[in-house]
Design a protein around this motif. Structure first.
Motif, PDB file in Angstrom:
ATOM      1  N   ARG A 260      -4.761 -11.844 -13.149  1.00  0.00           N
ATOM      2  CA  ARG A 260      -3.689 -12.495 -14.254  1.00  0.00           C
ATOM      3  C   ARG A 260      -4.546 -13.534 -14.964  1.00  0.00           C
ATOM      4  O   ARG A 260      -5.190 -14.193 -14.341  1.00  0.00           O
ATOM      5  N   GLN A 261      -4.061 -13.632 -16.390  1.00  0.00           N
ATOM      6  CA  GLN A 261      -4.695 -14.695 -17.175  1.00  0.00           C
ATOM      7  C   GLN A 261      -3.453 -15.620 -17.252  1.00  0.00           C
ATOM      8  O   GLN A 261      -2.641 -15.216 -17.619  1.00  0.00           O
ATOM      9  N   LEU A 262      -4.080 -16.634 -17.058  1.00  0.00           N
ATOM     10  CA  LEU A 262      -3.106 -18.036 -17.261  1.00  0.00           C
ATOM     11  C   LEU A 262      -3.352 -18.489 -18.401  1.00  0.00           C
ATOM     12  O   LEU A 262      -3.953 -18.044 -19.415  1.00  0.00           O
ATOM     13  N   GLU A 263      -2.185 -19.173 -18.820  1.00  0.00           N
ATOM     14  CA  GLU A 263      -2.023 -19.703 -20.187  1.00  0.00           C
ATOM     15  C   GLU A 263      -3.452 -20.714 -20.344  1.00  0.00           C
ATOM     16  O   GLU A 263      -3.556 -20.929 -21.527  1.00  0.00           O
ATOM     17  N   ASP A 264      -3.847 -21.430 -19.666  1.00  0.00           N
ATOM     18  CA  ASP A 264      -5.032 -22.312 -19.846  1.00  0.00           C
ATOM     19  C   ASP A 264      -6.517 -21.517 -19.994  1.00  0.00           C
ATOM     20  O   ASP A 264      -7.335 -22.185 -20.218  1.00  0.00           O
TER      21      ASP A 264
END
Length: 436
Positions: A260-264
């Motif tokens: 999953r790609q995180l917001e940061d």
């Protein structure tokens, strides 16, 4: 990229004549007319490199040039595309691919370890020299996983990608569940049937599947993943009693990879055995089958399933890439211009519910000791199961519990405390309960 689509004959140089390499030669011969119709030109094997030129491989290799050193294919005349089927992240395979791309020669590979480890460098090399690097066969064999993620979902914003990416592990876990047998026994059977290698380390310790997950994540999020930062676990610790407990609780155990790609901008990525609810579609991917799952902002959750390995499906995926090049179709390696690798978030930042199995001495006070370890880490227990189904001896019994939502950091604290208890025998097993 070379203008291969304008040539009447497209000439391949194949490095590696194992089962997949031989399968490519065989399919190109047996399906010649259909491949010509789809490619718009004839495709022939002009050169090969393999260890033993005298070995009978069951296909006609007469008239094909042999190279003792595979690296020579990178610059040899009369070759339009280099097909690397040697395998391995280093050595000849890496040197061949880098040399071919550096000379502007298109490359097709099935080498997942090479791409997962050196994908950023190879993408830059291909871009700088106007060469194509295609790798449909590197993930899930004949399942069109690469095209599915890179092309079919190109307009979407992917939130996560992953799946069941190793048929050997899926076969072992499925058979353990269905028969009640232990890991070592089922592994031996898988080796006898040809589903597992004589040295199964790459498969059962999770590395094969992790390489595939790294490739899928790079395609989904447009940049390679720092592979050495990914959390990887295998299935050796899963016991027959864990399968029993999982069924009792409404779950199935699968070696699951998810990114999953995180917001940061960091990537949360892991390859590990997990519990997934038995009513989900992914829980019913059984035996040697693989499945790739995605979730996009617009497309929502999706899954494709099929046999993830084998000479036939993998060779077919290699030829599909050849046909793409013949038709002038080649995208940037990760679907976008080369990017620097994305950092993986630390394992401690993972969160969710967890399954914990502990083999303990069957005596009063053991459950209280484990409950205290959970309490001290701030973890809330959702349920507990203890029975004789997995009893190893008259004095030893397995105990399993599931938690409410918590952090991996808290569960690591629990594991440390439990490992220090005199009542605990062996190494406890911690599995994430994943929602898919």
């Amino acid at each position: 990229m070379s203008e291969n689509s304008e040539k009447r004959v497209l000439r391949l140089g194949i490095a590696g004549l194992g089962t997949v390499g031989v399968g490519v030669v065989q399919q190109l011969h047996e399906n010649r007319d259909a491949i010509y119709a789809r490619a718009g030109c004839a495709i022939e094997v002009a050169a090969v490199s393999a260890r033993d030129p005298g070995r009978n491989r069951g296909v006609d290799l007469s008239g094909i040039r042999w190279f003792a050193d595979a690296r020579s294919l990178a610059t040899a005349s009369g070759i339009d595309i280099v097909v690397e089927l040697i395998g391995g992240a280093e050595g000849v395979a890496r040197e061949l691919v880098e040399a071919a791309l550096s000379h502007g020669r298109d490359v097709i590979t099935a080498n997942k370890a090479l791409l997962a480890t050196h994908g950023a460098r190879l993408a830059r090399c291909a871009h700088d020299n106007g060469a194509a690097l295609l790798f449909e066969a590197s993930v899930a064999g004949g399942i069109p996983a690469i095209k599915f993620v890179r092309e079919g979902l190109a307009a979407d914003r992917l939130l996560r990608v992953g799946g069941i990416l190793n048929g050997t592990c899926n076969y072992i876990l499925t058979t353990m569940r269905d028969t009640g047998r232990d890991f070592a026994d089922v592994l031996a059977e898988a080796q006898a049937l040809g589903y597992a290698e004589a040295d199964p380390t790459t498969d059962v310790d999770g590395w094969d599947a992790a390489h595939k997950l790294a490739i899928l994540a790079a395609l989904a999020f447009g940049r390679p993943v720092a592979f050495d930062e990914m959390h990887v676990e295998g299935i050796r610790g899963v016991q027959a009693c864990d399968q029993h407990f999982a069924r009792e609780m409404g779950y199935r155990i699968k070696l699951l990879g998810m990114a999953r790609q995180l917001e940061d901008g960091r990537i949360e990525a892991f390859m590990r055995p997990c519990l997934i609810a038995q009513q989900t579609a992914l829980a019913h991917v059984e035996g040697v089958f693989n499945a790739v799952v995605t979730e996009g902002t617009f497309s929502g959750p999706m899954m494709i399933e099929g046999r993830g390995a084998g000479a036939g499906p993998t060779a077919s995926a290699v030829i599909a890439d050849v046909i793409d090049l013949a038709r002038g179709k080649a995208l940037p390696v990760w679907g976008v211009s080369p990017q620097s690798p994305a950092t993986c978030a630390p394992r401690a930042l993972l969160s969710g519910a967890y399954y914990l199995r502990v083999n303990v001495h069957d005596r009063p006070g053991v459950v209280a000791e484990i409950a205290a370890a959970l309490r001290d880490a701030g973890v809330s227990m959702r349920g507990l199961s203890q029975h004789d189904a997995g009893r190893a001896t008259d004095s030893t019994v397995p105990l399993a519990l599931v938690t409410h939502e918590t952090t991996e950091a808290s569960m690591m604290q629990v594991m440390t405390a439990i490992n220090g208890l005199a009542s605990v025998i062996g190494t406890p097993l911690l599995l994430k309960i994943e929602t898919v």
